[in-house]
Write a protein that holds these residues in place. Structure first.
Motif, short mmCIF file in Angstrom:
data_model
loop_
_atom_site.label_atom_id
_atom_site.label_comp_id
_atom_site.label_asym_id
_atom_site.label_seq_id
_atom_site.Cartn_x
_atom_site.Cartn_y
_atom_site.Cartn_z
N VAL A 152 -5.26 5.77 1.25
CA VAL A 152 -4.44 4.55 1.29
C VAL A 152 -4.75 3.79 0.00
O VAL A 152 -5.90 3.42 -0.25
CB VAL A 152 -4.76 3.69 2.52
CG1 VAL A 152 -3.94 2.39 2.48
CG2 VAL A 152 -4.46 4.46 3.80
N VAL A 153 -3.71 3.59 -0.81
CA VAL A 153 -3.91 3.12 -2.18
C VAL A 153 -3.13 1.83 -2.43
O VAL A 153 -1.99 1.68 -1.95
CB VAL A 153 -3.45 4.21 -3.19
CG1 VAL A 153 -3.67 3.76 -4.63
CG2 VAL A 153 -4.19 5.51 -2.92
N ASP A 154 -3.74 0.91 -3.16
CA ASP A 154 -3.04 -0.26 -3.67
C ASP A 154 -1.85 0.24 -4.49
O ASP A 154 -2.01 1.07 -5.40
CB ASP A 154 -4.02 -1.07 -4.53
CG ASP A 154 -3.38 -2.25 -5.22
OD1 ASP A 154 -2.15 -2.43 -5.11
OD2 ASP A 154 -4.12 -2.99 -5.89
N SER A 155 -0.64 -0.23 -4.19
CA SER A 155 0.54 0.29 -4.86
C SER A 155 0.49 0.12 -6.38
O SER A 155 1.08 0.91 -7.12
CB SER A 155 1.81 -0.38 -4.31
OG SER A 155 1.79 -1.77 -4.59
N LEU B 155 3.52 2.18 2.76
CA LEU B 155 3.11 1.70 4.07
C LEU B 155 3.51 0.24 4.21
O LEU B 155 3.71 -0.46 3.22
CB LEU B 155 1.59 1.84 4.25
CG LEU B 155 1.04 3.26 4.25
CD1 LEU B 155 -0.48 3.22 4.35
CD2 LEU B 155 1.62 4.06 5.40
N GLU B 156 3.59 -0.24 5.45
CA GLU B 156 3.93 -1.63 5.68
C GLU B 156 2.83 -2.54 5.16
O GLU B 156 1.65 -2.21 5.25
CB GLU B 156 4.15 -1.89 7.19
CG GLU B 156 5.36 -1.19 7.74
CD GLU B 156 5.59 -1.54 9.20
OE1 GLU B 156 4.80 -2.35 9.72
OE2 GLU B 156 6.53 -1.01 9.79
N VAL B 157 3.24 -3.70 4.64
CA VAL B 157 2.27 -4.68 4.18
C VAL B 157 1.49 -5.21 5.38
O VAL B 157 2.05 -5.50 6.43
CB VAL B 157 2.98 -5.87 3.48
CG1 VAL B 157 1.98 -6.97 3.14
CG2 VAL B 157 3.67 -5.36 2.21
N GLY B 158 0.18 -5.36 5.22
CA GLY B 158 -0.59 -5.86 6.34
C GLY B 158 -2.09 -5.82 6.12
O GLY B 158 -2.86 -6.27 6.94
N GLU B 159 -2.51 -5.26 4.99
CA GLU B 159 -3.94 -5.19 4.72
C GLU B 159 -4.21 -5.75 3.34
O GLU B 159 -3.50 -5.44 2.38
CB GLU B 159 -4.42 -3.74 4.79
CG GLU B 159 -5.91 -3.57 4.52
CD GLU B 159 -6.34 -2.13 4.70
OE1 GLU B 159 -6.27 -1.64 5.84
OE2 GLU B 159 -6.75 -1.51 3.73
N ARG C 85 0.83 -1.21 0.00
CA ARG C 85 0.00 0.00 0.00
C ARG C 85 0.86 1.25 0.00
O ARG C 85 2.01 1.25 0.41
CB ARG C 85 -0.90 0.01 1.23
CG ARG C 85 -1.84 -1.19 1.34
CD ARG C 85 -2.46 -1.25 2.73
NE ARG C 85 -1.42 -1.37 3.75
CZ ARG C 85 -1.49 -0.86 4.96
NH1 ARG C 85 -2.55 -0.17 5.33
NH2 ARG C 85 -0.50 -1.02 5.83
N VAL C 86 0.25 2.33 -0.47
CA VAL C 86 0.91 3.64 -0.51
C VAL C 86 -0.02 4.65 0.14
O VAL C 86 -1.24 4.64 -0.08
CB VAL C 86 1.23 4.06 -1.95
CG1 VAL C 86 1.85 5.46 -1.98
CG2 VAL C 86 2.17 3.06 -2.61
N ARG C 87 0.57 5.55 0.94
CA ARG C 87 -0.20 6.65 1.57
C ARG C 87 0.02 7.91 0.73
O ARG C 87 1.15 8.30 0.46
CB ARG C 87 0.29 6.88 2.99
CG ARG C 87 -0.33 8.07 3.71
CD ARG C 87 0.11 8.09 5.16
NE ARG C 87 -0.32 9.29 5.85
CZ ARG C 87 0.45 10.36 6.05
NH1 ARG C 87 1.72 10.36 5.63
NH2 ARG C 87 -0.02 11.41 6.70
N ILE C 88 -1.10 8.49 0.31
CA ILE C 88 -1.06 9.73 -0.48
C ILE C 88 -1.86 10.80 0.25
O ILE C 88 -3.02 10.56 0.62
CB ILE C 88 -1.64 9.52 -1.89
CG1 ILE C 88 -0.85 8.46 -2.66
CG2 ILE C 88 -1.68 10.84 -2.67
CD1 ILE C 88 -1.45 8.10 -4.01
#
Length: 280
Positions: free
Chosen positions: A246-249, A272-276, A214-217
């Motif tokens: 919070v976006v799918d990379s 972001l850390e993998v976890g969702e 995930r990526v935080r924008i």
């Protein structure tokens, strides 16, 4: 080849170790048994090897006595015998002449890169090298059923490939291999079918859904409602005049391009850390 129906195992008056296990083994099949310590994996292998009788249930199939290769979880490495003598002894029990045992054994030990060679006493071997000898004795007589308890334990990565080749060779000649492992990724690399031994029962293993990077924008001059239904956007939060996504990379570039087209100002882009799991 073998079929277990409702097989249970209890040691003495202790707790039940296995409870009503059903399992069918077929020729040319490689079966991986997953489970933690004390789950009953080793007990199930011992039952398949004919070394332990089930408390209840039925085992049907051809008699495989002498046609089973078994690597136990505790290899008898303290014996005074040399590697060569040990392999000759077990091969003779299975009806393999010493000359054939020497030839096959030395070839397999060379492939596994045994330190010290066949003349080394077993008690002088490291855990990893003792494991290599245990693997060789299990396949030396080319059995129809090979049972391996944690075969990759203590081995270096280069030896993993050789073990995989031995497993494939057994299945290729119509034999069946059953091995135990506690790491699903390792087991999946070599097995045709995976089972989970847990809670005294056996069930097909289902891999967990892979997590989504995930990526935080963080955007300024944006409206939260514009982003709630966008593909790849996993979460939307609005605080202090900013919109955080919070976006799918895999959708990160597409999302950033859309934000710029909408006239939004991009303030932050960070992984972001993998976890969702990806859910949208």
């Amino acid at each position: 080849m073998l079929r277990l129906r409702g097989v249970s195992k209890r040691y003495g008056r202790g707790a039940v170790v296995l409870d009503r296990v059903d399992l069918t083994l077929a020729e040319g099949q490689v079966v991986g048994l997953l489970g933690g310590n004390g789950s009953g994996k080793s007990t199930l292998l011992r039952i398949l090897a004919g070394l332990s009788a089930p408390t209840s249930g039925a085992i049907t199939g051809p008699v495989l006595r002498g046609a089973v290769g078994y690597l136990p979880d505790r290899f008898p490495a303290a014996t005074r015998m040399t590697v060569r003598s040990y392999l000759r002894h077990l091969a003779r029990i299975s009806g393999v002449p010493a000359s054939v045992a020497d030839r096959r054994g030395e070839k397999l030990l060379d492939r596994l890169a045994l330190v010290g060679g066949p003349s080394t006493p077993l008690r002088e071997l490291s855990k990893g090298n003792a494991q290599k000898v245990g693997l060789v004795q299990a396949v030396l007589h080319e059995p129809r059923l090979v049972l391996l308890d944690e075969p990759f334990s203590g081995l270096d990565v280069s030896a993993h490939h050789v073990v995989g080749e031995l497993i494939a060779a057994t299945a290729g000649r119509g034999g069946c291999v059953v091995f135990t492992e506690h790491r699903s990724a390792v087991a999946a690399e070599y097995a045709d079918v995976l089972y989970q031994v847990s809670g005294r029962t056996l069930a097909p293993f289902t891999a967990p859904e892979p997590a989504c990077p995930r990526v935080r924008i963080v955007l300024a001059t944006a409206l939260a409602d514009e982003w709630t239904a966008e593909p790849g956007v996993l979460d939307v939060t609005e605080r202090e005049g900013l919109v955080e996504l919070v976006v799918d990379s895999a959708r990160c570039d597409e999302t950033l391009l859309l934000a710029l087209r909408r006239g939004n100002s991009v303030r932050v882009v960070e992984p972001l850390e993998v976890g969702e799991s990806c859910s949208r």
